[in-house]
Write an enzyme that holds these catalytic residues in place. Structure first.
Site, short mmCIF file in Angstrom:
data_model
loop_
_atom_site.label_atom_id
_atom_site.label_comp_id
_atom_site.label_asym_id
_atom_site.label_seq_id
_atom_site.Cartn_x
_atom_site.Cartn_y
_atom_site.Cartn_z
N HIS A 7 17.03 62.79 65.22
CA HIS A 7 15.83 61.83 65.27
C HIS A 7 14.99 62.11 66.34
O HIS A 7 15.24 62.89 67.15
CB HIS A 7 16.73 60.45 65.89
CG HIS A 7 15.86 59.80 66.93
ND1 HIS A 7 15.87 59.89 68.34
CD2 HIS A 7 15.08 58.97 66.59
CE1 HIS A 7 15.09 59.02 68.96
NE2 HIS A 7 14.49 58.49 67.83
N HIS A 34 19.10 62.56 57.66
CA HIS A 34 20.45 62.62 57.23
C HIS A 34 20.69 63.74 56.23
O HIS A 34 20.32 63.57 55.38
CB HIS A 34 20.97 61.43 57.06
CG HIS A 34 20.87 60.00 57.82
ND1 HIS A 34 21.87 60.12 58.91
CD2 HIS A 34 20.17 59.02 57.96
CE1 HIS A 34 21.61 59.12 59.54
NE2 HIS A 34 20.29 58.17 59.12
N GLY A 92 8.08 41.28 64.33
CA GLY A 92 7.77 40.96 62.69
C GLY A 92 7.45 42.34 62.10
O GLY A 92 6.55 42.09 61.10
#
Length: 303
Positions: free
Chosen positions: A108, A98, A260
């Protein structure tokens, strides 16, 4: 899958992270990346590097991870239900940049390698990844440069590879609820294994190695453009679209959260500052309005 193959990929990914960080630090000339090494309780870990408050980059995150688990999460098996219930190892480098200046595009990229295993069966492995460019103010020459370089990454692997993966990118980085592509596109590929490990890995490396060649010249060309609060406000408004895509559609974000993963590293893709405005529309004839003319699939190399 031979363990030496996984180690070879891991070595490449760590080196890629190192090289991209060095290039971005050189371009910024002020800030440096801070490193955060972490371990994952379920298996594996990673090396997150974050640069903040630079002279060129407001925030840049370059994340390496290598994680494992007993069962692939739903985001990884939605397209491949035959892999449900397999244990997995997933490794990759993902980055989001950014910039400070609204005239420098956000960008990206990620490259990744998966191995899914089940007792009594052959391991299933594949490569995936992609890269895309998200300008706030559109310069055709920047988009053409971007696509020229990423096409060069694809050309050694077949005449149709760029067109195939560009189309996939245009379809993937699409905000259906807005009717807009996220930016000017790039490449997206997944489930890459049909041509064998060596050739598939060579393609992954080509995509990874061409990222900085595609992005850094654009940053250098635009980073000193003068801008006002108007341009800054539009940049923050358009960053809202980036947040919407990453939290609603992005498979990498979903995989990280469902498996997770480490939340701070997964959400490093989000911009440090962003604005939403209710039903805001740019005035006709402005540079802000001009951007919306390009938020669709475009053949940038044959304008």
């Amino acid at each position: 899958m031979d363990n030496t193959n996984s180690q070879t990929v891991k070595n490449y990914l760590l080196d890629l992270q190192e090289r991209i960080c060095k290039e971005l630090e050189d371009e910024d000339g002020h800030a440096t990346f801070q490193e955060d090494n972490w371990q994952r309780q379920q298996g594996g870990g990673g090396r997150t590097r974050i640069l903040t408050n630079g002279s060129v980059f407001e925030q840049a995150g370059i994340n390496y991870s290598c994680v494992s688990g007993q069962s692939l999460p739903p985001s990884a098996t939605a397209q491949r239900p035959d892999l449900a219930g397999r244990s997995f190892q997933a490794m990759g480098v993902s980055l989001v940049i950014h910039p400070c200046n609204p005239y420098v595009p956000t960008s990206h990229a990620n490259v990744r390698f998966f191995v899914a295993e089940k007792e009594g069966e052959e391991p299933v492995w594949w490569f995936g990844g992609g890269l895309d460019l998200t300008p706030v103010y559109l310069f055709e020459e920047d988009a053409i440069h971007w696509h020229t370089i990423i096409k060069a990454a694809c050309d050694p692997f077949g005449d149709d590879v760029y067109d195939k993966y560009k189309k996939w990118c245009d379809e993937y980085f699409y905000l259906a609820h807005r009717g807009e592509t996220r930016g000017v596109g790039g490449l997206f590929f997944d489930d890459l294994n049909e041509q064998g490990f060596e050739k598939s890995f060579a393609f992954l490396k080509s995509v990874g190695d061409h990222f900085i060649q595609a992005y850094r010249p654009i940053v250098n060309r635009r980073k000193d453009n003068p801008f006002s609060q108007r341009q800054r406000d539009f940049q923050l408004y358009r960053r809202g679209r980036y947040v919407e895509f990453n939290l609603v559609y992005d498979r990498g974000t979903l995989f990280g959260l469902q498996s997770g993963g480490r939340t701070e590293s997964i959400l490093m893709s989000l911009p440090p500052l962003v604005k939403w405005r209710y039903n805001w529309q740019p005035a006709d004839g402005t540079d802000e309005a001009r951007l919306y003319d390009y938020l669709r699939p475009i053949d940038w190399l044959n304008l």
